[in-house]
Design a protein around this motif. Structure first.
Motif, PDB file in Angstrom:
ATOM      1  N   PRO A 147      38.174  46.830  37.384  1.00  0.00           N
ATOM      2  CA  PRO A 147      38.811  46.151  36.247  1.00  0.00           C
ATOM      3  C   PRO A 147      39.349  44.802  36.683  1.00  0.00           C
ATOM      4  O   PRO A 147      39.502  44.545  37.880  1.00  0.00           O
ATOM      5  CB  PRO A 147      39.944  47.101  35.872  1.00  0.00           C
ATOM      6  CG  PRO A 147      40.292  47.774  37.169  1.00  0.00           C
ATOM      7  CD  PRO A 147      38.998  47.914  37.927  1.00  0.00           C
ATOM      8  N   CYS A 148      39.641  43.945  35.721  1.00  0.00           N
ATOM      9  CA  CYS A 148      40.048  42.586  36.055  1.00  0.00           C
ATOM     10  C   CYS A 148      41.321  42.204  35.310  1.00  0.00           C
ATOM     11  O   CYS A 148      41.436  42.466  34.106  1.00  0.00           O
ATOM     12  CB  CYS A 148      38.925  41.613  35.679  1.00  0.00           C
ATOM     13  SG  CYS A 148      39.120  39.978  36.403  1.00  0.00           S
ATOM     14  N   ALA A 149      42.274  41.628  36.028  1.00  0.00           N
ATOM     15  CA  ALA A 149      43.489  41.120  35.394  1.00  0.00           C
ATOM     16  C   ALA A 149      43.144  39.842  34.643  1.00  0.00           C
ATOM     17  O   ALA A 149      42.669  38.872  35.228  1.00  0.00           O
ATOM     18  CB  ALA A 149      44.553  40.836  36.445  1.00  0.00           C
ATOM     19  N   MET A 150      43.347  39.869  33.328  1.00  0.00           N
ATOM     20  CA  MET A 150      42.961  38.750  32.488  1.00  0.00           C
ATOM     21  C   MET A 150      44.074  37.702  32.405  1.00  0.00           C
ATOM     22  O   MET A 150      45.254  38.020  32.570  1.00  0.00           O
ATOM     23  CB  MET A 150      42.627  39.243  31.078  1.00  0.00           C
ATOM     24  CG  MET A 150      41.419  40.148  31.010  1.00  0.00           C
ATOM     25  SD  MET A 150      39.916  39.286  31.520  1.00  0.00           S
ATOM     26  CE  MET A 150      38.735  40.611  31.312  1.00  0.00           C
ATOM     27  N   PRO A 151      43.699  36.446  32.140  1.00  0.00           N
ATOM     28  CA  PRO A 151      44.718  35.409  31.967  1.00  0.00           C
ATOM     29  C   PRO A 151      45.606  35.722  30.762  1.00  0.00           C
ATOM     30  O   PRO A 151      45.102  35.991  29.671  1.00  0.00           O
ATOM     31  CB  PRO A 151      43.893  34.131  31.715  1.00  0.00           C
ATOM     32  CG  PRO A 151      42.513  34.451  32.195  1.00  0.00           C
ATOM     33  CD  PRO A 151      42.333  35.913  32.020  1.00  0.00           C
ATOM     34  N   GLY A 152      46.909  35.675  30.946  1.00  0.00           N
ATOM     35  CA  GLY A 152      47.825  35.938  29.843  1.00  0.00           C
ATOM     36  C   GLY A 152      48.263  34.658  29.179  1.00  0.00           C
ATOM     37  O   GLY A 152      49.429  34.250  29.300  1.00  0.00           O
ATOM     38  N   ILE A 153      47.349  33.995  28.498  1.00  0.00           N
ATOM     39  CA  ILE A 153      47.651  32.712  27.861  1.00  0.00           C
ATOM     40  C   ILE A 153      47.661  32.874  26.340  1.00  0.00           C
ATOM     41  O   ILE A 153      47.009  33.778  25.801  1.00  0.00           O
ATOM     42  CB  ILE A 153      46.633  31.626  28.281  1.00  0.00           C
ATOM     43  CG1 ILE A 153      45.187  32.115  28.072  1.00  0.00           C
ATOM     44  CG2 ILE A 153      46.844  31.238  29.730  1.00  0.00           C
ATOM     45  CD1 ILE A 153      44.143  31.090  28.454  1.00  0.00           C
TER      46      ILE A 153
END
Length: 213
Positions: free
Chosen positions: A81-87
């Motif tokens: 899994p991948c930590a997504m940008p929290g923008i």
């Protein structure tokens, strides 16, 4: 290049699972593979004729086809899994996101390019450690020309094809992050200091597009 509106407006946050794409366009390499699989089912003599006609047709392909960047058929370093940008903007289904941050600063600079929408966005996001929600202090959006989109596609294909982590130049107190998106496939590179190699090229290209140069 076929540009279509694949944006559903969904806002993704860190750790959130991306949706399955509705329709995936097949790459040129995939189309060729499927075509040869079908030809292999034909009688030998008929198959030879089909391959001969196809080879001749490739000689008379329009010059514009040569400008289309080859799709990165073999993607490396997929993040699952991948930590997504929290923008505070929707992530692209096909494109790139770059971030530059300083340890002693309360804000992060973000660059996002959406290939399907044909737009590049620059954000300065204020980091609030008391809440996962981040707010944009500054935001600039620009439309991207077709020639620039081709340049972006070529660069992202080179990054997708890279088997190694993208290099970094170690500098104290700063860090960078780079995400590539292609439907449900994600690649993430990051490091302390300044981006180097292809990552450095990506930052320079995004900054140039935002500046309108």
């Amino acid at each position: 290049m076929n540009l279509s509106d694949g944006q559903d407006g969904t806002l993704y946050h860190v750790g959130r699972v991306r949706p399955e794409p509705d329709n995936l366009l097949q790459s040129p390499a995939q189309v060729r593979t499927l075509m040869f699989m079908q030809i292999a089912k034909l009688p030998f003599k008929f198959a030879i004729v089909v391959v001969f006609i196809w080879s001749i047709s490739m000689l008379f392909a329009l010059p514009a086809n040569a400008a289309e960047p080859e799709y990165a058929f073999h993607k490396h370093r997929l993040c699952k899994p991948c930590a997504m940008p929290g923008i505070p903007v929707a992530l692209p289904r096909q494109g790139m996101v770059f971030a530059r941050s300083a340890l002693m600063s309360d804000s992060t600079w973000w660059y996002l390019v959406d290939i399907q929408q044909g737009v590049v966005i620059q954000l300065r996001v204020r980091v609030d450690t008391s809440t996962p929600k981040q707010s944009a202090v500054e935001q600039v959006s620009r439309h991207v020309s077709e020639s620039d989109l081709l340049e972006i596609a070529k660069l992202t294909n080179r990054i997708w094809s890279s088997e190694k982590m993208l290099p970094t130049r170690v500098v104290p107190d700063i860090a960078w992050d780079l995400w590539l998106f292609d439907s449900d496939e994600v690649r993430r590179d990051f490091g302390p200091g300044l981006p180097d190699g292809l990552a450095g090229e990506a930052e320079q290209l995004l900054q140039r597009l935002v500046d309108g140069r």
